[in-house]
Design an enzyme around this catalytic site. Structure first.
Site, short mmCIF file in Angstrom:
data_model
loop_
_atom_site.label_atom_id
_atom_site.label_comp_id
_atom_site.label_asym_id
_atom_site.label_seq_id
_atom_site.Cartn_x
_atom_site.Cartn_y
_atom_site.Cartn_z
N ASP A 96 24.21 -15.92 34.00
CA ASP A 96 24.43 -15.25 32.71
C ASP A 96 25.80 -15.47 32.10
OD1 ASP A 96 26.02 -13.82 34.44
OD2 ASP A 96 24.64 -12.13 34.63
N GLU A 118 18.11 -17.83 38.84
CA GLU A 118 18.41 -16.40 38.73
C GLU A 118 17.92 -15.84 37.39
OE1 GLU A 118 22.40 -14.13 38.60
OE2 GLU A 118 22.12 -14.47 40.72
N GLU A 132 26.94 -10.68 29.27
CA GLU A 132 25.98 -11.32 30.17
C GLU A 132 24.52 -10.93 29.89
OE1 GLU A 132 28.79 -9.83 31.12
OE2 GLU A 132 29.99 -11.40 32.10
N HIS A 205 36.29 -7.10 37.68
CA HIS A 205 36.68 -8.05 36.63
C HIS A 205 35.89 -7.91 35.33
CE1 HIS A 205 33.09 -10.62 36.70
NE2 HIS A 205 33.05 -10.39 37.99
N ARG A 207 34.37 -7.61 31.79
CA ARG A 207 34.99 -7.55 30.46
C ARG A 207 34.90 -6.16 29.84
NH1 ARG A 207 35.00 -13.04 29.57
NH2 ARG A 207 36.24 -13.77 27.81
N HIS A 238 41.25 -10.99 40.57
CA HIS A 238 40.77 -12.04 39.67
C HIS A 238 41.94 -12.59 38.85
CE1 HIS A 238 38.42 -13.79 36.33
NE2 HIS A 238 37.30 -13.57 37.02
C1 UD1 Z 1 33.44 -15.00 33.59
C2 UD1 Z 1 32.01 -14.72 33.09
C3 UD1 Z 1 31.40 -13.56 33.84
C4 UD1 Z 1 31.50 -13.74 35.35
C5 UD1 Z 1 32.95 -14.04 35.72
C6 UD1 Z 1 33.05 -14.34 37.19
C7 UD1 Z 1 31.57 -15.11 30.70
C8 UD1 Z 1 31.70 -14.61 29.32
N1 UD1 Z 1 32.09 -14.35 31.68
O1 UD1 Z 1 34.21 -13.86 33.24
O2 UD1 Z 1 30.04 -13.45 33.48
O3 UD1 Z 1 31.07 -12.58 35.97
O4 UD1 Z 1 33.41 -15.19 35.00
O5 UD1 Z 1 34.36 -14.28 37.66
O6 UD1 Z 1 31.02 -16.17 30.91
N2 UD1 Z 1 41.32 -17.59 34.75
C9 UD1 Z 1 42.21 -18.47 35.28
N3 UD1 Z 1 41.79 -19.31 36.28
C10 UD1 Z 1 40.52 -19.28 36.77
C11 UD1 Z 1 39.62 -18.37 36.23
C12 UD1 Z 1 40.02 -17.53 35.21
O7 UD1 Z 1 43.37 -18.53 34.87
O8 UD1 Z 1 40.22 -20.05 37.69
C13 UD1 Z 1 41.76 -16.68 33.67
C14 UD1 Z 1 41.96 -17.37 32.32
O9 UD1 Z 1 43.08 -16.82 31.74
C15 UD1 Z 1 40.75 -16.93 31.53
C16 UD1 Z 1 40.48 -15.55 32.10
O10 UD1 Z 1 40.79 -15.65 33.48
O11 UD1 Z 1 41.05 -16.93 30.15
C17 UD1 Z 1 39.07 -15.03 31.95
O12 UD1 Z 1 38.11 -16.02 32.35
P1 UD1 Z 1 36.68 -16.05 31.60
O13 UD1 Z 1 35.85 -17.12 32.22
O14 UD1 Z 1 36.86 -16.09 30.12
O15 UD1 Z 1 36.08 -14.62 31.88
P2 UD1 Z 1 35.78 -13.88 33.24
O16 UD1 Z 1 36.18 -12.46 33.04
O17 UD1 Z 1 36.33 -14.65 34.37
N1 UDP Z 2 34.35 -14.19 45.66
C1 UDP Z 2 35.23 -15.11 46.22
N2 UDP Z 2 36.57 -14.79 46.27
C2 UDP Z 2 37.06 -13.63 45.82
C3 UDP Z 2 36.16 -12.70 45.23
C4 UDP Z 2 34.82 -13.02 45.16
O1 UDP Z 2 34.83 -16.17 46.66
O2 UDP Z 2 38.27 -13.40 45.92
C5 UDP Z 2 32.93 -14.54 45.58
C6 UDP Z 2 31.93 -13.47 46.00
O3 UDP Z 2 31.60 -13.58 47.36
C7 UDP Z 2 30.69 -13.82 45.18
C8 UDP Z 2 31.30 -14.41 43.91
O4 UDP Z 2 32.63 -14.76 44.22
O5 UDP Z 2 29.94 -14.82 45.86
C9 UDP Z 2 31.24 -13.40 42.81
O6 UDP Z 2 32.06 -13.82 41.78
P1 UDP Z 2 32.57 -12.83 40.67
O7 UDP Z 2 32.66 -11.45 41.20
O8 UDP Z 2 33.78 -13.46 40.10
O9 UDP Z 2 31.44 -12.95 39.55
P2 UDP Z 2 30.04 -12.24 39.28
O10 UDP Z 2 29.18 -12.39 40.47
O11 UDP Z 2 30.33 -10.82 38.90
O12 UDP Z 2 29.50 -12.97 38.08
#
Ligand code: UD1
Ligand code: UDP
Length: 366
Positions: A96, A118, A132, A205, A207, A238
């Protein structure tokens, strides 16, 4: 030879798609192409290297503080070029995220069949989780192959009018990932620190919780930890700067460790070592129950009702009081804890990827 393209961009998609990549690549009957958007950078690369998966294409779209517009626009445009150049027989997307939504939309515009891994998860609250719930509903609308993790998700899809022969129940590939990650004899300095205490693992994490809601959740958690001297809490924070900001609430307590995101191998072994888990994550609502760990879900609603019905997940809501009560009760009520820990994992047997690959092979033959 059928050409299968997988696309993903974030940590959770990578964790749940890499077992499928490995399964498809092990079969000689497909040409398998892996495309990543790079919606996450460090957190994506860490999973790719844990599974030894090298992508064929990387759109590298991430920017600091990216908006939903940025991710959608860059993925849609990037995937247009990738799909036009490669014309796969099917594009597999996961879950999602906005990567999954915009990629599915690009494939739909180009008349390329989409397979949704999924499929069929719903809260029926378009604002939770945000965005999502919209993303997964839209992806299901354009998908011709619907890989439902459970019977519950299959029934949801049927109720929405999806064709029965487009749906297959596979289990969740999150459970497949555990076969690669969890191992006996695992050690880590943080686990040494927590030895002799009840270890609580926290992640957050979402939003829709960023800002005041997340701070309230963390204040509640801090109070409960403070009132239970035998509890130690580890929170791999995160990389989202807004999450890091809120996490400051927990920074000063001597029995709380805020650490960098863990690699998936480490994180799954932390779950295996935990007493209980506090999370708003989707994937952790599946992996923790599979490891016999009670989960307090830091959300108002969940698309994973199977875990609540099985008794392994407990929805705490997002209010400070609600989280305080649910966390306190699970620490203090041994019978409740034992019941939750003994509940059966409803998310599959760890062989979902194989079922998905077999379905694709069979569809290609017919
Ligand atoms: C995204 C997904 C969410 C998922 C989550 C898992 C969308 C809209 N959201 O949310 O569904 O649950 O990932 O973690 O698709 N960043 C870094 N390095 C990284 C990752 C993130 O710097 O490796 C920072 C960046 O500043 C980025 C911010 O995190 O702008 C947010 O990342 P983003 O993918 O926009 O949203 P998530 O909250 O991570
Ligand atoms: N996870 C990880 N390292 C972390 C935190 C989570 O590898 O420090 C793994 C966790 O086991 C799961 C996945 O990341 O498999 C979940 O990711 P996240 O919570 O970012 O996203 P969501 O599932 O909510 O979309």
């Amino acid at each position: 030879m059928p050409k299968i393209m997988l696309v993903f961009g974030t940590r959770p998609e990578a964790i749940k798609m890499c077992p499928l990549v490995l399964e498809l690549r092990s079969r000689k009957e497909f040409e398998t192409i892996v495309c990543v958007t790079g919606q996450h950078r460090e957190m994506l690369d860490s999973v790719l290297s844990a599974f030894g998966v090298t992508p064929d294409i990387d759109l590298d779209i991430m920017s600091a503080n990216q908006t939903l517009f940025d991710i959608t626009e860059r993925t849609l445009r990037g995937m247009k070029s990738v799909l036009e150049a490669s014309r796969p027989d099917v594009l597999l997307v996961h879950g999602d995220t906005t990567t999954a939504f915009a990629s599915a939309l690009a494939a739909f515009y180009l008349n390329i069949p989409v397979g949704h891994v999924e499929a069929g998860l719903r809260t029926y609250d378009i604002r939770a989780p945000y965005p999502e719930e919209f993303n997964r509903t839209a992806i299901d609308a354009v998908s011709s192959h619907l890989f439902a993790p459970t019977e519950v998700s299959r029934e949801t899809l049927l109720r929405e009018g999806k064709k029965p022969d487009s749906i297959v129940v596979t289990g969740n590939t999150e459970i497949d990932a555990l076969r690669y990650t969890v191992r006996g004899g695992y050690t880590h300095a943080e686990l040494d620190w927590a030895r002799g205490s009840r270890l609580v693992v926290l992640t957050a994490h979402r939003r829709e919780s960023l800002g005041g809601t997340m701070r309230g959740i963390f204040r509640a958690i801090l109070r409960v930890v403070d009132e239970h001297p035998d509890v130690k809490l580890v929170y791999p924070v995160h990389l989202n700067p807004a999450v890091r900001d809120a996490a400051e609430v927990l920074a000063e307590h001597p029995r709380v460790h805020l650490i960098e995101p863990l690699g998936v191998l480490d994180f799954h072994n932390f779950l295996a070592a935990a007493h209980l888990v506090l999370t708003d994550s989707g994937g952790i609502q599946e992996s923790a129950p599979a490891l016999g760990k009670p989960v307090i879900v830091l959300r108002d609603t969940t698309e994973r009702p199977e875990g609540v019905a099985a008794g392994t997940l407990r929805l705490a809501g997002t209010s400070e009081d609600g989280v305080y009560r649910a966390f306190t009760e699970l620490l203090d009520d041994g019978a409740l804890y034992d019941k939750m820990a003994a509940a059966e994992n409803p998310y599959g047997d760890g062989w979902a990827s194989r079922r998905i690959a077999e379905w694709i092979a069979q569809s290609a033959r017919s």
